[in-house]
Design an enzyme around this catalytic site. Structure first.
Site, short mmCIF file in Angstrom:
data_model
loop_
_atom_site.label_atom_id
_atom_site.label_comp_id
_atom_site.label_asym_id
_atom_site.label_seq_id
_atom_site.Cartn_x
_atom_site.Cartn_y
_atom_site.Cartn_z
CE LYS A 90 -11.52 -4.60 -1.86
NZ LYS A 90 -12.72 -4.72 -2.65
CE1 TYR A 92 0.61 -31.70 8.67
CE2 TYR A 92 2.47 -33.22 8.43
CZ TYR A 92 1.19 -32.82 8.07
OH TYR A 92 0.48 -33.51 7.13
CG ASN A 148 -12.42 6.59 -10.93
OD1 ASN A 148 -11.99 7.73 -11.14
ND2 ASN A 148 -12.50 6.07 -9.73
#
Length: 785
Positions: A99, A44, A291
């Site tokens: 995901k 930083y 499905n």
């Protein structure tokens, strides 16, 4: 178990999975040291100013100094989530996190999931467009049609990074690869066949358009949506669908199916009948991908057409069309050449790479995962399996090449062999190991005895392995106590047998087992009375169940001393032929891939010959996982640098191993760090058999070293430990570590089932019937897509 009870059980397990420990499924981990004040000053202020200035000077430097080049945004507004519909952005977050996990584990791509509270497509586009500086690519997910078409098109035009709506193009890419291979096997040309499409949403239209790009003709499609056939008098078709409209409105699905070559379903379950399939042309192709229930079941379709090639979206039938075969690897290739978009050329490259991969020899590890002896290209294998480790190194390079050739790549790859090597190292090819083991266990579940069933963790694990199809649990203990624990914790045991070895009902079985035990131990310290009495002990009773074939495997030891838990197995089952001493091994799943450590639990101070024996048992076990053992014999000495008795012992064990098995990749004695530092090993000990090898087996000079090492790696190193795995017994009995978690118990159940698969065979009518019953119970379970 009733469907309601199963649903309740799955619901509780799913909620516990997502909420336990740190809530959710993903976290951010620093990739640079951030421990000292100097580290923080570089990470930083003031050090961070330097890369900021470099990026300001040249924006392309963002890829050099930040994570942008490996960062994908998985973005939704929650308007079409799985089969749940418009559930909103907050409720969609678990799916987006899921995901993200798939991106990471299959392609080492980092993800920020972003759920946007905006249904206006134009505003949604502006929000996502404003995020371009953050991401290397955008994966749009679960956005309803028709808005998804507009959103994706606008973002592709306005952004200079890859954008893909996976619900459309993922399914299209995978099904296109399967379609090419199915057409080849059925000896049909894509420009000649007649297609019937049921469902005209985002995924279905993307499939149709990609089939056209591969050579299909518009006039050869008849397409249906929820309002019937797409015909020219309809005013609700829109620009994308109107070119597939037929002239007349009198088409029904049954009429269209007559003499059709191909049926593609992305709609709802059970809308196609056997008569419809019967009416199709010779050598038909049916992709029923609704499905969890396909438009027609696999069993019904193949029952009426022996010449059919069929695919579904389910993992329990051949030819699963699964998006995970595509999106991780497509984005990997696009990111690695800094593509400005995912264009048609890249999608088609992925299609052809997938199709060609299915025609090549299937690796042993994939056959192992799906309990096959030799899968090969044909009607039951037209598309690679999701656990095929070659997907990353096959699809990503094909996509990257297409991006370069089509002019959308901003970075070139020149050394393609090096790129493939880099891809394989990202995850470690071996790191799919436990997914493979898990899948294999489910293919042929075995009867698994839990000797300590009056324990909450055992009961939780038993219900999970039953519900997930891993094994048939058999619980040993007092039924009243076990059911009391289950009822107090809302655990349903209605389909799981409970056996009390002490009960009157088991008297004849105890007598039978006791007589067998007496014959085994009558000259080894047990008289007849003691042999009968010991059968009331659950460990002895359970081992005898395995020995006599009343069960296939056993787990014990959760609440017992390790030596006490092992003793009945040695007394009743005994060791494999040629084995003098059993040993304990741990499997650690690390970032470097799986590591096998031994001996970690049994032998305190092995001799050189015993250490060689144990190493050979470990090598045999590693090979059973379809891995090549590469063994480092560990010490504090490097190749004779110390002349202590312990160092000499390890060196002598290594010499014995090389003499016994010249093909075994093994070397030592060596320090632990040397086993993993290839550069130091190559520069200082170039003669070593482990130079340029990926070590996956660590052998220790004594029990203390092995036990300390695996515990440190597990607790401090963050490795997932599975074990202890007992080596050298004739039949599968494994001893849990004291206080094992539910997760560890399930992992050991997987090991025990696979061990039983290798050591036993389903060959009696009763076992065949039981296996069929199990599969029928599993048939209608929802599978991952």
């Amino acid at each position: 178990m009733s469907d309601n009870k199963q649903s309740k059980l799955r619901r509780e397990q799913a909620l516990e999975y997502h909420s336990s420990g740190r809530p959710g499924k993903i976290e951010v981990i620093p990739t640079k040291e951030a421990k000292t004040q100097r580290d923080l000053s570089l990470a930083y202020s003031p050090g961070v100013a330097e890369p900021c200035k470099e990026i300001k000077e040249n924006p392309e430097n963002i890829y050099k100094y930040t994570a942008k080049g490996n960062l994908v945004g998985v973005i939704t507004n929650g308007t079409a989530v799985l089969g749940l519909g418009d559930i909103g952005p907050e409720a969609s977050k678990p799916v987006m996190e899921g995901k993200a996990v798939l991106f990471k584990i299959f392609a080492d791509i980092d993800v920020f999931d972003i759920e946007i509270n905006e249904k206006d497509p134009e505003k949604f586009v502006q929000i996502v467009k404003s995020l371009e500086p953050t991401f290397g690519g955008i994966n749009l997910e679960d956005i309803k049609a028709p808005e998804c078409f507009f959103i994706e098109q606008q973002l592709k035009e306005q952004m200079k990074i890859p954008v893909m709506h996976d619900d459309q193009h993922g399914t299209a890419i995978i099904s296109s690869a399967a379609m090419l291979n199915a057409l080849e096997l059925q000896k049909k040309r894509i420009d000649k066949v007649r297609f019937v499409i049921n469902g005209a949403g985002a995924a279905a239209m993307a499939c149709i358009n990609l089939y056209v790009a591969l050579g299909a003709r518009h006039e050869n499609f008849i397409v249906f949506d929820k309002d019937g056939v797409l015909h020219q008098d309809r005013t609700d078709l829109g620009k994308g669908r109107e070119k597939f409209a037929v002239k007349k409105s009198d088409w029904t699905l049954a009429k269209a199916m007559k003499d059709a070559d191909v049926f593609l379903g992305l709609s709802v379950g059970n809308v196609v009948t056997q008569d419809m399939v019967k009416s199709m042309a010779k050598n038909p192709i049916v992709f029923a991908m609704a499905n969890p229930d396909p438009e027609i079941t696999y069993e019904d379709a193949v029952a009426v057409r022996k010449d059919i090639i069929m695919a579904t979206g389910r993992s329990d039938y051949p030819n699963q069309v699964n998006n995970v075969l595509g999106f991780p690897y497509i984005f990997r290739g696009a990111l690695d050449v800094r593509a400005t978009q995912i264009n048609e050329a890249m999608k088609l490259a992925a299609v052809r790479a997938l199709a060609e991969l299915a025609k090549t020899a299937v690796p042993d590890i994939v056959n192992l995962a799906y309990n096959q002896s030799n899968m090969s290209f044909g009607p039951l294998y037209i598309i690679p399996k999701p656990l095929d480790p070659r997907l990353l190194s096959t699809i990503a390079p094909a996509v990257a090449k297409a991006a370069m050739e089509s002019g959308v790549a901003q970075k070139s790859i020149t050394n393609w062999d090096g790129y493939v090597l880099e891809l394989n190292k990202r995850l470690g090819l071996d790191n799919q190991l436990f997914r493979v083991v898990s899948n294999k266990a489910r293919r042929d579940p075995k009867r698994l005895v839990f000797a300590e069933a009056d324990n909450l963790k055992i009961l939780k694990a038993a219900t999970i392995i039953y519900d997930e199809g891993i094994a048939y649990p058999i619980l040993l203990g007092d039924p009243e106590k076990i059911n009391r624990i289950a009822d107090a914790n809302s655990i349903d045991l209605s389909d799981i047998p409970i056996v009390d070895p002490r009960s009157d009902a088991m008297e004849s079985k105890r007598e039978f087992y006791g007589e067998l035990f007496f014959k085994k131990r009558q000259r080894k310290g047990f008289n007849h009375h003691e042999s009968m009495k010991v059968m009331k002990d659950r460990n002895h009773f359970g081992c005898m169940m395995v020995e006599t074939g009343d069960a296939d495997a056993m787990l014990s030891g959760l609440t017992k001393n390790y030596a006490e838990a092992i003793r009945p197995a040695l007394q009743i089952i005994g060791t494999e032929e040629g084995v003098k001493k059993i040993a304990g091994m741990y499997l650690l799943l690390t970032k470097k891939g799986p590591l096998f450590l031994a001996d970690t639990t049994v032998n305190f101070h092995p001799t050189a010959e015993e250490l060689a024996d144990i190493t050979q048992m470990v090598a045999k076990e590693v090979r059973s996982f379809n891995l090549t053992p590469r063994v480092a014999m560990l010490s504090y000495s490097n190749f004779g640098s110390s002349d202590s008795s312990e160092a000499r012992l390890v060196a002598e064990a290594t010499r014995i191993l090389k003499q016994r098995d010249p093909n075994l990749i093994v070397d030592g004695e060596m320090q632990g760090s040397l086993a993993f530092n290839k550069e130091i090993l190559r520069d200082n000990y170039p003669f070593s058999d482990l130079v340029e090898q990926e070590v996956n087996v660590l052998m220790f000079p004594n029990l203390t070293a092995g036990n300390v090492a695996y515990n440190l790696l597990k607790e401090v190193g963050g490795a997932d430990a599975i074990g202890p795995i007992l080596l050298g017994l004739k039949k599968p009995v494994h001893v849990l570590q004291l206080g094992s978690s539910v997760r560890n118990i399930i992992n050991m159940a997987l090991v025990a089932v696979v061990d039983a698969q290798m050591k036993t065979r389903v060959d009696t009518a009763e076992e065949v019937q039981r296996s069929s019953w199990w599969k029928s119970r599993r048939k209608n379970k929802k599978t991952t897509n």
